[in-house]
Write a protein that holds these residues in place. Structure first.
Motif, PDB file in Angstrom:
ATOM      1  N   ILE A  93      45.524 -70.225   8.257  1.00  0.00           N
ATOM      2  CA  ILE A  93      44.438 -71.189   8.467  1.00  0.00           C
ATOM      3  C   ILE A  93      43.436 -70.691   9.511  1.00  0.00           C
ATOM      4  O   ILE A  93      42.302 -71.155   9.578  1.00  0.00           O
ATOM      5  N   THR A  94      43.853 -69.698  10.301  1.00  0.00           N
ATOM      6  CA  THR A  94      42.944 -69.154  11.325  1.00  0.00           C
ATOM      7  C   THR A  94      42.175 -67.931  10.815  1.00  0.00           C
ATOM      8  O   THR A  94      41.528 -67.241  11.604  1.00  0.00           O
ATOM      9  N   ARG A  95      42.225 -67.663   9.524  1.00  0.00           N
ATOM     10  CA  ARG A  95      41.684 -66.398   9.035  1.00  0.00           C
ATOM     11  C   ARG A  95      40.169 -66.268   9.200  1.00  0.00           C
ATOM     12  O   ARG A  95      39.637 -65.174   9.095  1.00  0.00           O
ATOM     13  N   TYR A  96      39.476 -67.351   9.400  1.00  0.00           N
ATOM     14  CA  TYR A  96      38.038 -67.227   9.634  1.00  0.00           C
ATOM     15  C   TYR A  96      37.661 -67.608  11.070  1.00  0.00           C
ATOM     16  O   TYR A  96      36.517 -67.864  11.365  1.00  0.00           O
TER      17      TYR A  96
END
Lengths: 425, 343
Positions: A135-138
């Motif tokens: 969920i933190t990929r961006y």
């Protein structure tokens, strides 16, 4: 492509991601075991990868329930599960990694409290937390950036005398001995250190003593910065790229940092380019490329063009997060995805491109494959030649070759495809 | 410790079950997650993904979207994709993060339907429940939405049956799924496998429903009440069905009451009944027809101690080292991987 990077469309997820999930990367720490604390669904892919590649005995899962989330008592359950794991292991691990997932990032647990209690009971075990949070990929805290940072942050802080060690930070696989970097390091009396190559936790600790770190992937920079701040270890950023000028400058930079003589770069370059040209001469197919094979696909395309290959479309996916090439307009998926035909005029470097272009041949190259520099170029030339000369599977008419392979070059086919329909996407 | 898994891989989750049911129906299926849940599904839980294309995508949920609760983003993506793909329906599939922030999937579906005119579904799956639960929800929703009542009123008496709960996750391969279907004659619909939307529309005209996994129980109850279609539960397994597999050996054993079949409740109970006198353990759905019901690894191991022969997915084999173990692979447990084959 239906992608989320631009255009506000849903994201297409290809099933094959190279066989290297975050758990397998973390298990490069020797003598370590993992306790996943997450919904069972999050740990499923990890456990099945572990079964597939034979390290399931290093992974435990504490499955969170809805009751646990509502009651908020899984912090305590995590401690109890960790203590149970450590109490029942025949050979106690030197490191116990508590892995949490996206849901944990939303709930905000107190991990310091948990690891402190566990290490009070088992002071000989280094217990720390890693995060599997796509969920933190961006965000600025990309999953792979966080993973590298957290892994090396877990080194117990101590003042350690420096040794003649050069550590590779950020790569999953150790580089081959044929590699220019490894040769330079060894020939000049240094020891190359890749934690995945060792079976001793002490070698993980030795990272603190390294004289120089090689930041091998862009996402390891934050970890290298931290190691520099804590242990005073300088680093050189040396990414797996295919531009010959870059390769020359990276080798030069390494030699300067180690104060050692420079090898004959011209000779190395000519030899590698000659092998590539030989491969191009027998390649009668268009080469398609994607970001499962390289984080810098445009560089690879330029190299192949120069060597005489006929290159085609590039497929980019998550490269946006990795300081990628962005000069290509060829970033869209074609309108059709077909599984029941094979394009005999295509060879793919990477799995996604092979799948979407129906490439008859697929070069099993992964963006972290144990090669670098001119060794990597020779490896590509050799592998393309091997694939072109290998006729097995080419005439079966059962679909693109990519679906029969995981893109971990060391793995074997998992399941065979069957003919299917055509899909407009 | 309850909930601690040392041997068993975690079981296929509810969002995967929902996606399986919808896979062949021509819709746009959008898993509302960052990507991990979708990859889990396409890699391990959907054996058709490499063979039969379907519009299953990921919403690409980000941390900031989740924290801000901005549902407009996922709706916008669905609307834009629907313009390109012209799907028969749109399904929003929940995962664990949307559960934590309390995403209203039914509300999202309603908004999207208003905007596109395309039938929309919202499933509050969360990755904490098992695939049978998600499959059950999706099956029931599709039947409620697309099954046409007039079929029941106009069609004359016939021998057609619907199979409810036939999804590939119950079995080891697609070929085995097809083999189970072939055990039945005159199948009108087998929602979840080898069935398209036009078959679903005609389901109400069948004379009987057969529930082959617990995923089909709620739909069977609904169709009984709504259309007056009776249902049976179970799969008519025979020794011949398992010819060439390890399970076949169980039929030749003497003490059948010392055999425990572990798996999906209806399927395991059917196999136990076919062997004759064997016990069954339902790992997924609390199916009342099973002798035992638990998904906890320690409890499964303990129950298994009371038996000499275990029939189960090979992912459980290490739990029963001292027992005779007959392997019955299922996608829902070992995801098509042979745990005994090391790479």
């Amino acid at each position: 492509m239906i992608s989320d990077n631009n255009g506000g469309l849903p994201r297409y997820c290809h099933p094959f991601h190279g066989g290297w999930d975050v758990a397998r990367m973390a298990l490069n720490i020797p003598e370590s075991k993992i306790l996943f604390v997450c919904p069972a669904s999050c740990a499923r892919i990890i456990s099945l990868n572990a079964l597939n590649y034979g390290y399931k005995d290093r992974i435990y899962v504490l499955s969170i329930t809805e009751e646990d989330i509502v009651a908020g008592d899984y912090e305590e359950k995590t401690v109890q599960a960790a203590l149970e794991v450590l109490a029942t292991e025949e050979v106690r691990p030197r490191a116990l990694i508590i892995y949490v997932s996206c849901i944990d990032a939303m709930l905000g647990n107190d991990h310091a409290f948990q690891t402190k209690r566990i290490m009070e009971r088992y002071p000989d075990v280094n217990c720390f937390v890693l995060r599997m949070c796509p969920i933190t990929r961006y965000s600025s805290d990309l999953p792979l950036v966080a993973l590298q940072y957290d892994m090396y942050s877990a080194l117990p802080e101590a003042t350690v005398p420096k040794e003649k060690i050069v550590a590779f930070i950020g790569s999953n696989l150790p580089l081959s001995d044929d590699n220019e970097l490894v040769r330079i390091i060894k020939e000049n009396g240094y020891t190359p250190l890749h934690i995945g190559q060792s079976s001793s936790y002490d070698d993980f600790l030795k990272v603190r003593a390294s004289a120089l770190n090689i930041c091998y992937m862009p996402f390891a920079k934050k970890a290298c910065d931290m190691l520099k701040a804590r242990y005073g270890t300088d680093y050189v950023p040396i990414a797996l790229k295919h531009d010959t000028d870059y390769i020359d400058s990276a080798i030069t930079m390494l030699c300067e940092k180690l104060s050692v003589p420079l090898p004959d770069l011209k000779k190395l370059r000519e030899e590698a380019l000659k092998e590539l040209s030989e491969a191009a001469a027998i390649c009668d197919k268009e080469v398609v490329i994607d970001t499962t094979a390289t984080l810098f696909p445009d560089e690879l395309r330029r190299l192949l063009d120069t060597a005489g290959f006929r290159t085609g479309r590039i497929y980019k996916d998550s490269a946006g997060a990795m300081e990628p090439d962005v000069d290509s307009g060829h970033i869209t998926m074609p309108g059709k995805r077909e599984y029941d035909t094979v394009d005999h005029d295509k060879i793919s470097i990477g799995l996604v491109s092979g799948c979407f272009e129906k490439a008859e041949k697929q070069v099993p190259l992964f963006y972290d494959n144990g090669h670098w520099g001119y060794d990597e170029l020779r490896f590509i030339a050799r592998t393309i030649k091997e694939r072109l000369l290998d006729v097995s599977g080419a005439t079966e008419g059962i679909g693109p070759e990519c679906l029969r392979h995981s893109n971990d070059s060391r793995s074997k086919p998992r399941r065979a495809p069957r003919c299917g329909a055509t899909e407009e996407i | 410790m309850k909930g601690l898994y040392r041997v068993m891989p975690p079981i296929a989750p509810d969002y995967g079950g929902a996606c399986e049911v919808l896979y062949e129906l021509g819709g746009l299926v959008l898993i509302h997650d960052a990507s991990g849940c979708t990859v889990n599904y396409v890699h391990f839980d959907e054996p058709r993904f490499g063979e039969m294309p379907s519009n299953v995508f990921c919403s690409g949920l980000t941390e900031i979207e989740a924290v801000m609760g901005d549902d407009e983003i996922v709706i916008g993506k669905a609307v834009k994709a629907a313009e390109m793909l012209k799907p028969a329906f749109i399904a929003f599939i929940g995962s664990s993060v949307p559960m934590v922030v309390g995403t209203d999937f039914k509300g999202i579906a309603r908004l999207c339907e208003d905007r596109t005119g395309v039938p929309c579904f919202g499933f509050d799956t969360n990755g904490l429940r098992y695939y049978t639960d998600g499959a059950s929800k999706a099956m029931l929703a599709v039947i409620k939405r697309f099954c046409e009542k007039r079929e029941a009123e106009t069609e004359e008496k016939n021998d057609a049956i619907n199979l409810l709960g036939l999804i590939p996750m119950n079995y080891g391969t697609l070929a085995e799924t097809a083999k189970v279907k072939a055990l039945f004659k005159n199948v009108r619909s087998s929602l979840g496998f080898d069935t398209v939307l036009s078959d679903v529309r005609k389901m109400a005209g069948a004379s009987k429903n057969v529930v082959v996994s617990a995923a089909g129980l709620a739909s069977a109850e609904y169709m009984k009440k709504e259309y007056g279609i009776p249902y049976e539960v179970g799969v008519p397994y025979t020794r011949e069905f398992f010819e060439g597999s390890e399970v076949c050996d169980a039929f030749a054993l003497d003490k059948k009451d010392r055999i425990l079949v572990i798996g999906e409740g209806v399927d395991a109970s059917s196999l136990a009944g076919a062997i004759g006198g064997a016990a069954s353990l339902d790992m997924f759905s609390k199916y009342p027809g099973a002798t035992y019901r638990t998904s906890d690894e320690a409890e499964i191991a303990e129950i298994g101690q009371g038996f000499d022969v275990i029939i189960a997915d090979p992912g459980l084999k290490e739990l029963f080292k001292q027992k005779t173990f007959l392997s019955r692979p299922t996608v829902s447990v070992s995801g098509g991987i042979d745990p005994n084959k090391k790479f």
